[in-house]
Design an enzyme around this catalytic site. Structure first.
Site, PDB file in Angstrom:
ATOM      1  N   GLY A 165       0.718  -1.116   0.170  1.00  0.00           N
ATOM      2  CA  GLY A 165      -0.038  -0.126   0.093  1.00  0.00           C
ATOM      3  C   GLY A 165       0.847   1.364  -0.104  1.00  0.00           C
ATOM      4  CG  HIS A 166       4.202   3.820   1.836  1.00  0.00           C
ATOM      5  ND1 HIS A 166       5.511   4.351   1.715  1.00  0.00           N
ATOM      6  CD2 HIS A 166       3.533   4.897   2.412  1.00  0.00           C
ATOM      7  CE1 HIS A 166       5.474   5.405   2.223  1.00  0.00           C
ATOM      8  NE2 HIS A 166       4.594   5.902   2.578  1.00  0.00           N
ATOM      9  CG  PHE A 167       2.835   5.379  -2.452  1.00  0.00           C
ATOM     10  CD1 PHE A 167       1.644   5.573  -1.689  1.00  0.00           C
ATOM     11  CD2 PHE A 167       3.986   5.921  -1.989  1.00  0.00           C
ATOM     12  CE1 PHE A 167       1.802   6.598  -0.757  1.00  0.00           C
ATOM     13  CE2 PHE A 167       3.992   6.877  -1.019  1.00  0.00           C
ATOM     14  CZ  PHE A 167       2.944   7.110  -0.451  1.00  0.00           C
ATOM     15  CB  ILE A 219       8.524   4.965  -1.441  1.00  0.00           C
ATOM     16  CG1 ILE A 219       8.663   5.477  -2.660  1.00  0.00           C
ATOM     17  CG2 ILE A 219       9.777   5.622  -0.238  1.00  0.00           C
ATOM     18  CD1 ILE A 219       8.153   6.861  -2.977  1.00  0.00           C
TER      19      ILE A 219
END
Length: 157
Positions: free
Chosen positions: A57-59, A64
């Site tokens: 989810g990041h990203f 990252i």
């Protein structure tokens, strides 16, 4: 800052880290520690891989490593060297207390090898403050000062 309750250790592999840190996957954020100078300084190593759950989810299109996890990895390195040097048979736990002057200078991405340099700059009783710098390929990617407290298992906070 050595004393009679410390032992000499120059490096710690994952098994040594698992023996002193309470963290486990996915929150154990260091793979190894090298260049240990007592409880004063060391370099943690984190091999950043795409398989880590936070990258979902990041990203999704541009993975990252979250800055807060970089700071946590620095804090785990500092805590580990404090615990690894203890000779007492009583287990200790390190509690992260403060983060000061945190700066994030460039993204950390899968495939990076994160070096986490920590150096003790102050100690009062069981509270230590560390200057921390994270690097990838010799380039500073983050920095912060962290403070932590060692609590022995049978002591009250």
């Amino acid at each position: 800052m050595s004393d009679d309750n410390q032992t000499k250790l120059e490096a710690a592999d994952i098994q040594a880290l698992l023996a002193v840190l309470p963290h486990r996957y996915p929150f154990l954020l260091i793979d190894r520690i090298v260049d240990i100078d007592g409880d004063v300084s060391a370099t943690g190593i984190k091999n950043v891989t795409i398989n880590e759950p936070h990258f979902t989810g990041h990203f999704p299109e541009n993975p990252i490593m979250p800055g807060v996890l970089i700071v946590e990895a620095m804090a785990q390195t500092a805590g580990a060297i404090s615990l690894l040097q203890r000779k007492t048979g009583r287990p200790g736990v390190v509690y992260f207390m403060t983060i000061d002057n945190a700066k994030f200078r460039r993204p950390v991405v899968p495939g990076d090898r994160l070096l986490l340099h920590v150096k003790k700059i102050k100690q009062r009783a069981n509270i230590s403050k560390y200057e921390c710098v994270a690097e990838v390929d010799g380039v500073k990617v983050a920095e912060a000062e962290v403070a932590a407290m060692i609590s022995v298992a049978d002591e009250n906070l």
